[in-house]
Design a protein around this motif. Structure first.
Motif, PDB file in Angstrom:
ATOM      1  N   LEU A 125      -7.026  25.169 -19.186  1.00  0.00           N
ATOM      2  CA  LEU A 125      -8.463  25.810 -18.862  1.00  0.00           C
ATOM      3  C   LEU A 125      -9.282  25.310 -17.734  1.00  0.00           C
ATOM      4  O   LEU A 125      -9.469  26.897 -17.090  1.00  0.00           O
ATOM      5  N   LYS A 126      -8.688  24.608 -16.762  1.00  0.00           N
ATOM      6  CA  LYS A 126      -9.209  23.507 -15.443  1.00  0.00           C
ATOM      7  C   LYS A 126      -8.272  24.919 -14.870  1.00  0.00           C
ATOM      8  O   LYS A 126      -9.053  25.672 -13.775  1.00  0.00           O
ATOM      9  N   VAL A 127      -7.233  24.932 -14.618  1.00  0.00           N
ATOM     10  CA  VAL A 127      -6.833  25.824 -13.463  1.00  0.00           C
ATOM     11  C   VAL A 127      -7.609  27.394 -13.247  1.00  0.00           C
ATOM     12  O   VAL A 127      -7.599  28.069 -12.825  1.00  0.00           O
ATOM     13  N   VAL A 128      -7.655  27.859 -14.434  1.00  0.00           N
ATOM     14  CA  VAL A 128      -8.125  29.074 -14.679  1.00  0.00           C
ATOM     15  C   VAL A 128      -9.767  29.972 -14.413  1.00  0.00           C
ATOM     16  O   VAL A 128      -9.782  30.418 -13.333  1.00  0.00           O
ATOM     17  N   ARG A 129     -10.006  28.199 -14.937  1.00  0.00           N
ATOM     18  CA  ARG A 129     -11.421  27.949 -14.883  1.00  0.00           C
ATOM     19  C   ARG A 129     -11.454  28.442 -12.987  1.00  0.00           C
ATOM     20  O   ARG A 129     -12.527  28.939 -12.274  1.00  0.00           O
ATOM     21  N   ASN A 130     -10.651  27.033 -12.566  1.00  0.00           N
ATOM     22  CA  ASN A 130     -10.759  26.705 -11.307  1.00  0.00           C
ATOM     23  C   ASN A 130     -10.069  28.184 -10.174  1.00  0.00           C
ATOM     24  O   ASN A 130     -10.713  28.791  -9.455  1.00  0.00           O
ATOM     25  N   LEU A 295      10.677  12.001 -28.976  1.00  0.00           N
ATOM     26  CA  LEU A 295      10.671  10.762 -28.661  1.00  0.00           C
ATOM     27  C   LEU A 295       9.650  10.227 -27.740  1.00  0.00           C
ATOM     28  O   LEU A 295       9.468   9.516 -27.822  1.00  0.00           O
ATOM     29  N   ASN A 296       8.759  11.022 -26.950  1.00  0.00           N
ATOM     30  CA  ASN A 296       7.764  10.160 -26.382  1.00  0.00           C
ATOM     31  C   ASN A 296       6.754  11.236 -25.906  1.00  0.00           C
ATOM     32  O   ASN A 296       7.489  12.438 -25.222  1.00  0.00           O
ATOM     33  N   PRO A 297       5.592  11.321 -26.150  1.00  0.00           N
ATOM     34  CA  PRO A 297       5.089  12.437 -25.751  1.00  0.00           C
ATOM     35  C   PRO A 297       4.379  13.193 -24.048  1.00  0.00           C
ATOM     36  O   PRO A 297       4.665  11.993 -23.451  1.00  0.00           O
ATOM     37  N   LEU A 298       5.086  14.538 -24.029  1.00  0.00           N
ATOM     38  CA  LEU A 298       4.822  14.861 -22.530  1.00  0.00           C
ATOM     39  C   LEU A 298       4.272  16.128 -23.050  1.00  0.00           C
ATOM     40  O   LEU A 298       4.848  17.009 -24.458  1.00  0.00           O
ATOM     41  N   ALA A 299       3.728  16.617 -22.151  1.00  0.00           N
ATOM     42  CA  ALA A 299       3.465  18.127 -22.397  1.00  0.00           C
ATOM     43  C   ALA A 299       2.789  18.601 -21.077  1.00  0.00           C
ATOM     44  O   ALA A 299       3.045  18.134 -19.861  1.00  0.00           O
ATOM     45  N   GLY A 300       2.945  19.921 -20.933  1.00  0.00           N
ATOM     46  CA  GLY A 300       2.557  20.261 -19.613  1.00  0.00           C
ATOM     47  C   GLY A 300       2.709  21.970 -19.527  1.00  0.00           C
ATOM     48  O   GLY A 300       2.095  22.536 -20.176  1.00  0.00           O
ATOM     49  N   LEU A 301       2.274  22.595 -18.383  1.00  0.00           N
ATOM     50  CA  LEU A 301       1.942  23.350 -18.561  1.00  0.00           C
ATOM     51  C   LEU A 301       2.798  24.162 -16.695  1.00  0.00           C
ATOM     52  O   LEU A 301       2.829  22.859 -16.070  1.00  0.00           O
ATOM     53  N   TRP A 302       3.363  25.416 -16.755  1.00  0.00           N
ATOM     54  CA  TRP A 302       3.572  26.076 -15.195  1.00  0.00           C
ATOM     55  C   TRP A 302       2.365  27.057 -15.133  1.00  0.00           C
ATOM     56  O   TRP A 302       1.775  27.755 -16.292  1.00  0.00           O
ATOM     57  N   ALA A 303       2.380  27.271 -13.713  1.00  0.00           N
ATOM     58  CA  ALA A 303       1.470  28.291 -13.754  1.00  0.00           C
ATOM     59  C   ALA A 303       1.550  28.782 -11.779  1.00  0.00           C
ATOM     60  O   ALA A 303       2.515  27.970 -11.491  1.00  0.00           O
ATOM     61  N   ARG A 304       1.518  29.864 -12.005  1.00  0.00           N
ATOM     62  CA  ARG A 304       1.746  30.784 -10.924  1.00  0.00           C
ATOM     63  C   ARG A 304       1.427  30.033  -9.672  1.00  0.00           C
ATOM     64  O   ARG A 304       0.353  29.449  -9.417  1.00  0.00           O
ATOM     65  N   GLU A 305       2.220  29.999  -8.258  1.00  0.00           N
ATOM     66  CA  GLU A 305       1.708  29.159  -7.406  1.00  0.00           C
ATOM     67  C   GLU A 305       0.654  28.978  -6.761  1.00  0.00           C
ATOM     68  O   GLU A 305      -0.322  28.583  -6.210  1.00  0.00           O
ATOM     69  N   GLU A 306      -0.041  30.444  -6.863  1.00  0.00           N
ATOM     70  CA  GLU A 306      -1.183  31.480  -6.062  1.00  0.00           C
ATOM     71  C   GLU A 306      -2.490  30.303  -7.122  1.00  0.00           C
ATOM     72  O   GLU A 306      -3.300  29.666  -6.515  1.00  0.00           O
ATOM     73  N   LEU A 307      -2.404  30.295  -8.147  1.00  0.00           N
ATOM     74  CA  LEU A 307      -3.024  28.621  -9.204  1.00  0.00           C
ATOM     75  C   LEU A 307      -2.844  27.891  -8.749  1.00  0.00           C
ATOM     76  O   LEU A 307      -4.416  27.197  -9.340  1.00  0.00           O
ATOM     77  N   GLU A 311      -3.760  23.449  -2.341  1.00  0.00           N
ATOM     78  CA  GLU A 311      -5.074  24.101  -2.146  1.00  0.00           C
ATOM     79  C   GLU A 311      -6.103  24.415  -2.938  1.00  0.00           C
ATOM     80  O   GLU A 311      -6.992  23.279  -3.294  1.00  0.00           O
ATOM     81  N   ARG A 312      -5.693  24.802  -4.117  1.00  0.00           N
ATOM     82  CA  ARG A 312      -6.349  25.885  -4.848  1.00  0.00           C
ATOM     83  C   ARG A 312      -6.549  24.622  -6.091  1.00  0.00           C
ATOM     84  O   ARG A 312      -8.074  24.564  -6.449  1.00  0.00           O
ATOM     85  N   PHE A 313      -5.704  23.726  -6.339  1.00  0.00           N
ATOM     86  CA  PHE A 313      -5.762  22.417  -7.261  1.00  0.00           C
ATOM     87  C   PHE A 313      -4.784  21.657  -6.980  1.00  0.00           C
ATOM     88  O   PHE A 313      -4.286  21.010  -7.081  1.00  0.00           O
TER      89      PHE A 313
END
Ligand code: PLP
Length: 460
Positions: A125-130, A295-307, A311-313
């Motif tokens: 949501l932060k990536v998108v709003r930003n 086995l150990n908590p991990l999550a995340g996201l992939w986003a397009r380079e422009e997003l 510099e952007r994020f």
């Protein structure tokens, strides 16, 4: 564990454990003491065939030796490191995911880690709003589920998850999901899916439809959040034309497409990402759950380079003490390597077909089954009233769950249990997420146990 010890633990739980952090679906949940492969075991050693696999977290089987060994190795080398420093596992894991995305979708991008699925959604949501200059409105689907933090609850359709807390931001505009069995009667699946997209597209027809400014070509909404196959909503599988047609509308109106793969990713549907079945490209993709087999908590996201480029994020846009933790990233890296070696695309499709054939056979024997469906090893059984095979029959499903979890089914003269998962808009759907390494014999056993369950529950 003795029965007295079990009674002591239950009494303690009733007194000191919050009930608010889990679903407490049944009154008397079993206490398990062991697990292996596709099975959980209770204190008497009774096996329970698990068709839930920790809500599609343990896709690669309980106590998977290869994966457990990676955790043991990391424990002995670099088990702890502050998230501001670097380690090999996080970099190589990000590279494997990003390179796979580039190969499949032809887009460069970056991978961003956090701890749980809902946190990955918050970060998205932060990536998108930003990226959209602070636009805060999102589209999402009726029946969608994206987690229970405050932001994730706002884009999850159930009011139940927001009631009692007030609003911390705008909730999403929820759009109909192509749930053909319930809402598309009398139409072909593809025709019904197209009709939904046409209704959605109407919102952009003129400025008077309320969310599109044709002069500036700006939409008031930043992104559309989608599970390719709805998980909690009941393993609902859209027809193959749906996302292509929807994505065209989004592209025409500059709305980002965020694909939530937390539940259906990691080969649950026979592809690494379920969206691969549908021939459309995500702008952002979230992952979690089975990425570490639990086995150990991990999550995340992939986003397009422009997003998401620095510099952007920039650094510190999100942070958690535990993100990129080496126990999580090392086991996730091993899973990605294992998946590259093993042909899960073929084996999951083949096992899924065997399972679905078995479910169709069951449907021929039990009038309380309204629909069965599946994509890979994401399978569904919709439990209905026998008279019309359509009206949701949660009462029968609940009886079945109680019998399954009592460990009192039988196989070859021995006691056995079954661990089902319940989903669906009416909580009348068995959503089956077996281990991706389930054997043919275990699939046949699952069908046999469901046959017993339907028979016993109908009599009870
Ligand atoms: C599609 C989807 N997104 C997000 C989540 C939230 O993940 P977590 O429970 O790890 O916070 C879930 C959990 O079931 C999910 O199914």
């Amino acid at each position: 564990m003795s029965s007295a010890e079990e009674a002591r633990l239950r009494a303690l739980e009733a007194k000191v454990c919050s009930f608010g952090d889990t679903v407490h679906y049944v009154d008397h949940p079993p206490i398990f003491t062991g697990c292996d492969g596709s099975y959980m075991y209770d204190r008497e050693g009774t096996p329970y065939l698990d068709l839930q696999m920790w809500y599609s977290v343990a896709n690669f089987g309980y106590r998977n030796e290869r994966l457990n060994n990676v955790v043991k190795r990391t424990l002995d080398t670099l088990p702890q490191i502050a998230s501001q420093y670097l380690h090999r596992g996080e970099i190589e894991l990000a590279a494997m995911i990003a390179e796979d995305m580039e190969r499949k979708f032809g887009m460069a991008g970056r991978v961003h880690f956090n701890v749980g699925g809902a946190q990955a959604i918050e970060d998205s949501l932060k990536v998108v709003r930003n990226a959209c200059d602070g636009k805060s409105l999102m589209f999402a689907f009726e029946g969608g589920y994206h987690g229970r933090t405050l932001g994730a609850s706002a884009i999850t359709s159930s009011y139940r998850y927001r009631r009692r807390y007030g609003h911390f931001g705008e909730k999403a505009l929820f759009v109909e999901f192509p749930y053909h069995f319930r809402n598309g009667r009398g139409m072909e699946k593809e025709e019904y899916a197209s009709a939904i997209v046409k209704r959605f597209a109407r919102l952009f027809e003129t400025e008077y439809n309320g969310l599109w400014d044709p002069k500036t070509r700006q939409c008031e909404y930043a992104a559309f959040y989608a599970e390719p196959v709805q998980g909690t909503g009941g393993y609902i599988i859209p027809p193959m034309n749906f996302f292509k047609e929807l994505k065209q509308v989004l592209d025409d109106h500059n709305v980002l497409f965020v694909v939530d793969e937390i539940h259906m990713g990691m080969y649950r549907t026979g592809k690494l990402w379920a969206i691969e079945h549908y021939g459309v490209k995500p702008d952002v993709l979230t992952f979690g759950k089975a990425i570490t087999n639990g086995l150990n908590p991990l999550a995340g996201l992939w986003a397009r380079e422009e997003l998401i480029n620095p510099e952007r994020f920039p650094a510190g846009s999100t942070h958690s003490s535990f993100n990129s933790n080496p126990l999580g990233t090392d086991v996730a890296l091993e899973i990605m390597k294992m998946c590259a070696e093993k042909d899960y695309e073929t084996s999951v499709a083949e096992k899924g077909k065997r399972f679905l054939d078995g479910l169709k056979w069951l449907m021929g024997r039990h009038d309380a089954i309204g629909e069965v469906d599946g994509l890979g090893l994401a399978l569904r059984i919709e439990v209905c009233q026998p008279e019309d095979r359509w009206t949701p029959n949660k009462a029968l499903l609940d009886k079945m769950v109680d019998i399954a979890l009592s460990g009192g089914l039988e196989h070859n003269g021995k006691k056995i249990g079954l661990i089902p998962n319940i989903g669906g808009y009416y909580k009348n759907v068995f959503t089956l997420a077996p281990s991706l390494d389930i054997s043919h014999a275990e699939i046949d056993l699952a069908i046999e146990l469901f046959d017993q369950l339907f028979t016993r529950a109908a009599r009870a």
